[in-house]
Design a protein around this motif. Sequence first.
Motif, PDB file in Angstrom:
ATOM      1  N   PRO A  14     -27.349  64.865 -42.191  1.00 56.85           N
ATOM      2  CA  PRO A  14     -27.847  66.637 -42.408  1.00 56.85           C
ATOM      3  C   PRO A  14     -26.079  66.967 -42.542  1.00 56.85           C
ATOM      4  N   GLN A  15     -25.591  68.210 -42.545  1.00 56.08           N
ATOM      5  CA  GLN A  15     -23.960  68.717 -42.952  1.00 56.08           C
ATOM      6  C   GLN A  15     -24.074  69.342 -40.532  1.00 56.08           C
ATOM      7  N   TRP A  16     -24.768  70.119 -40.794  1.00 52.82           N
ATOM      8  CA  TRP A  16     -25.160  70.759 -38.948  1.00 52.82           C
ATOM      9  C   TRP A  16     -25.859  69.752 -37.889  1.00 52.82           C
ATOM     10  N   VAL A  17     -25.471  69.337 -37.271  1.00 51.18           N
ATOM     11  CA  VAL A  17     -26.645  69.090 -35.879  1.00 51.18           C
ATOM     12  C   VAL A  17     -25.953  69.573 -34.370  1.00 51.18           C
ATOM     13  N   ILE A  18     -26.585  69.594 -33.822  1.00 48.85           N
ATOM     14  CA  ILE A  18     -26.805  69.563 -32.122  1.00 48.85           C
ATOM     15  C   ILE A  18     -27.202  68.341 -31.380  1.00 48.85           C
ATOM     16  N   PHE A  19     -26.771  68.039 -30.220  1.00 54.61           N
ATOM     17  CA  PHE A  19     -27.456  66.722 -29.939  1.00 54.61           C
ATOM     18  C   PHE A  19     -27.437  66.980 -28.071  1.00 54.61           C
ATOM     19  N   CYS A  20     -28.359  66.165 -27.656  1.00 54.25           N
ATOM     20  CA  CYS A  20     -28.841  66.568 -26.166  1.00 54.25           C
ATOM     21  C   CYS A  20     -27.189  65.859 -25.351  1.00 54.25           C
ATOM     22  N   GLU A  21     -27.008  64.972 -25.750  1.00 56.26           N
ATOM     23  CA  GLU A  21     -25.883  63.693 -25.143  1.00 56.26           C
ATOM     24  C   GLU A  21     -25.112  63.000 -25.513  1.00 56.26           C
ATOM     25  N   VAL A  22     -24.039  62.482 -25.682  1.00 56.56           N
ATOM     26  CA  VAL A  22     -23.167  60.819 -26.031  1.00 56.56           C
ATOM     27  C   VAL A  22     -22.878  60.523 -25.769  1.00 56.56           C
ATOM     28  N   MET A  23     -22.941  58.522 -25.387  1.00 56.73           N
ATOM     29  CA  MET A  23     -23.105  57.250 -25.061  1.00 56.73           C
ATOM     30  C   MET A  23     -22.093  56.627 -25.680  1.00 56.73           C
ATOM     31  N   HIS A  24     -21.145  56.164 -24.781  1.00 52.40           N
ATOM     32  CA  HIS A  24     -19.498  55.362 -25.678  1.00 52.40           C
ATOM     33  C   HIS A  24     -20.466  54.200 -25.787  1.00 52.40           C
ATOM     34  N   THR A  25     -20.977  53.265 -26.408  1.00 50.56           N
ATOM     35  CA  THR A  25     -21.461  51.695 -26.359  1.00 50.56           C
ATOM     36  C   THR A  25     -19.949  51.195 -26.940  1.00 50.56           C
ATOM     37  N   LYS A  26     -20.464  50.813 -28.562  1.00 48.04           N
ATOM     38  CA  LYS A  26     -19.407  50.717 -29.441  1.00 48.04           C
ATOM     39  C   LYS A  26     -18.568  51.155 -30.347  1.00 48.04           C
ATOM     40  N   LYS A  27     -19.098  52.458 -29.867  1.00 50.20           N
ATOM     41  CA  LYS A  27     -18.620  54.305 -30.876  1.00 50.20           C
ATOM     42  C   LYS A  27     -19.851  54.614 -30.192  1.00 50.20           C
ATOM     43  N   LEU A  28     -18.509  55.935 -30.681  1.00 49.94           N
ATOM     44  CA  LEU A  28     -19.229  57.607 -29.522  1.00 49.94           C
ATOM     45  C   LEU A  28     -20.779  58.006 -30.718  1.00 49.94           C
ATOM     46  N   TYR A  29     -21.915  57.529 -30.565  1.00 51.92           N
ATOM     47  CA  TYR A  29     -23.072  57.871 -30.375  1.00 51.92           C
ATOM     48  C   TYR A  29     -24.081  58.846 -30.162  1.00 51.92           C
ATOM     49  N   MET A  30     -24.001  60.155 -30.936  1.00 52.63           N
ATOM     50  CA  MET A  30     -25.207  60.940 -30.746  1.00 52.63           C
ATOM     51  C   MET A  30     -26.784  60.917 -30.227  1.00 52.63           C
ATOM     52  N   LYS A  31     -27.155  61.100 -29.164  1.00 49.26           N
ATOM     53  CA  LYS A  31     -28.551  60.729 -29.204  1.00 49.26           C
ATOM     54  C   LYS A  31     -28.957  62.238 -28.648  1.00 49.26           C
ATOM     55  N   ASP A  32     -30.539  61.849 -29.369  1.00 50.07           N
ATOM     56  CA  ASP A  32     -31.655  63.267 -29.326  1.00 50.07           C
ATOM     57  C   ASP A  32     -31.071  64.034 -30.215  1.00 50.07           C
ATOM     58  N   ILE A  33     -31.001  64.243 -31.993  1.00 47.77           N
ATOM     59  CA  ILE A  33     -30.095  65.288 -32.042  1.00 47.77           C
ATOM     60  C   ILE A  33     -30.669  65.420 -33.110  1.00 47.77           C
ATOM     61  N   THR A  34     -31.029  67.396 -33.787  1.00 45.77           N
ATOM     62  CA  THR A  34     -31.423  68.059 -34.655  1.00 45.77           C
ATOM     63  C   THR A  34     -31.029  68.753 -35.400  1.00 45.77           C
ATOM     64  N   VAL A  35     -31.610  68.672 -36.450  1.00 42.24           N
ATOM     65  CA  VAL A  35     -30.551  69.916 -37.767  1.00 42.24           C
ATOM     66  C   VAL A  35     -30.436  70.977 -37.423  1.00 42.24           C
TER      67      VAL A  35
END
Length: 679
Positions: free
Chosen positions: A640-661
């Motif tokens: 999707p073009q636009w999202v919001i997320f609850c948190e970002v976790m950095h493991t191998k990359k910066l990953y967005m968690k719990d995402i909503t369009v």
Amino acid sequence: MSDFKPKFLRPSNTVSYLDKNESTFVDTTTFVYNKYVSQSIETQRRRLPIFDNRNHILFLLEKYQTLILVGETGCGKSTQIPQYMVEAEWPGQIGICEPRRVAAISLANRVADEIGALVQSDSIGYAVRFDACYNKPKIKYMTEGILIRELMTDPLLKSYSAIMLDEVHERTLYTDILMGLFKKILKKRNDLKLIVASATLDAKFLKDFFNLGCQNNKETSTILSVEGRQFPVDIFYLSDPVPCYVQASVDTALKINSSKEPGDILIFLTGVDEVDRATRLLIEHANNIEESGQKKKIIVYPMHGSLPYHDQLKVFKSAPDNHRKIVVATNIAETSVTIPGIVHIIDCGFVKLRWYNVETHTDSLILLPISKASANQRAGRAGRLRSGKVYRLYTEEYFDKMPDSTPPEIVRTNLTSVILLLKALGIRNILNFNFPNRPPIKNLKSALEILYALDAIDINGELTKPLGFNMAEFALDPMFAKILLNSGEFGCSEEILTIISILQVETIFTKPSTGNSVIKARIQKRLFEVEEGDLLTYLNVYSGFIQSEMSNEFCHKNFISYKSMKRVLEIRKRLEKVLKNYGIPIISASGSSQLIIKCLVSGLFPNAAYLHYTGVYKTIRGDIELHINPDSVLYTIPQPQWVIFCEVMHTKKLYMKDITVIKDEWLLELAPHFYYKTS
């Protein structure tokens, strides 16, 4: 263990403590066990090293207001000091603060067994987030967050005569807040006693902290050190570094198991992924051992904070006959929680710490070397029943270069919740608050900006009425609190209650370890997935659970954690009660996903990202590159073009968690003070 001689150096930094009631060290686990079970509880208590200091501790508490207690692992400080105070007829309630809920619950149960009482009696109880089991007890174990909530209703803690802050060396966010608050409270209440306890602690630093500013330069705090380990602990180092410490941990555990040395094994790794990987490898070896008919069988248990509580408790069980227990844990097993039977420790030498990025307003999990204090704390898990051994998967030269202590959480975390709490407690000037270690100014500034954007504080930095005060009373992230308080206006409080409650547990899905089950779990999850994203998918899971009449069978079939869902129900019930107290109507959106998402945007608008033409997501503020978490329902569909997320976790990359369009115009509609459209 001859197999280890080519790889490990000689034992180094050997720590030896003689059992005070024995003339020699005991070298047989079975003998020690049989000896201990034949003793009464009272005799066992007397054998603890802290017993010799019982009268000394009570005397120092009478003479000084603050006791800095450096009690080595196994000395009995967490369980015995409250009992000594009760036996000395100490007036009022005695509170013991633990950094983790599992420690608070297990210690309360341990003390209940020792005094022959039930938890939730007049003698002993506990209180943790969204769970309490007490009836105005004399001894109350709790998490630090619970005590801070109590301070909001009783700023001087008048119901307590003594508070013990345990495992202070971890320097969690709440630990530093509480120490700063207690410095103020102790000046107002001369009758309140504070015990600051830990196994590894810069005691002089804390003594100076509590003495500084005292009237007439009178010392109000003192230090007491208590020896802990009753048996020697031999420490081994690698002669050369290993390429993969997870595989090295597994290999080391199997070599220990193949030796003749008795005792269970505890492996320290950095995160859930590593724990799961090591557990899978060890279970495969365990199955091979079973099939081959070998005698040296093993049983493997994972241990980390995201496990349901009943699974965490499995590590405390004794291994079956002819089995050796191997516990694979994160640093949750480093302090407070004592796992019986552990003799061998395998230490990977690393830890994952959250680090806050003020530019993106996001947390990252950074892999860092542990400190010397943490290494010694991990070593302290051995040597409880007999002589122990620690296998450090790094060289001795590497250990010498380690930092002395871990950076306090207050200097590396998001401070929005901290500032909201301190404001609610009447601390008007945050910059002048007496933190043991001052947080970076840029972190304070970032937190104030977010709180102002959420309308929790006004332009003068004061809590807004009623929104700011109401947000401070929730034991939640301020963004989630804002969403809940807005849900009545958007007409979707039923759905928002469910979503926020689910976000308070680590995960509602189980993670199978075998390949076939992983595929089945993925297929079943698709039955609930919606294109709007993870949060509305959670809503579908909850609806299915309720429609199945909260069936365990439904959870098992769909690879959903039944215990997690029951916990969600408990949390939801408590949050619903709070909303009703604020007069917020509990109403449903009647299937309108747009109302629900707009309500989520009203609180999570700082966590917005857009799809860049390069194919990755970027934050609107800071232009930081982000990626969709592989566990997200959006990972396998067109982005999707636009999202919001609850948190970002950095493991191998910066990953967005719990995402909503979302739609971009909603950001301008709901947060015009935070975003604007450029020409």
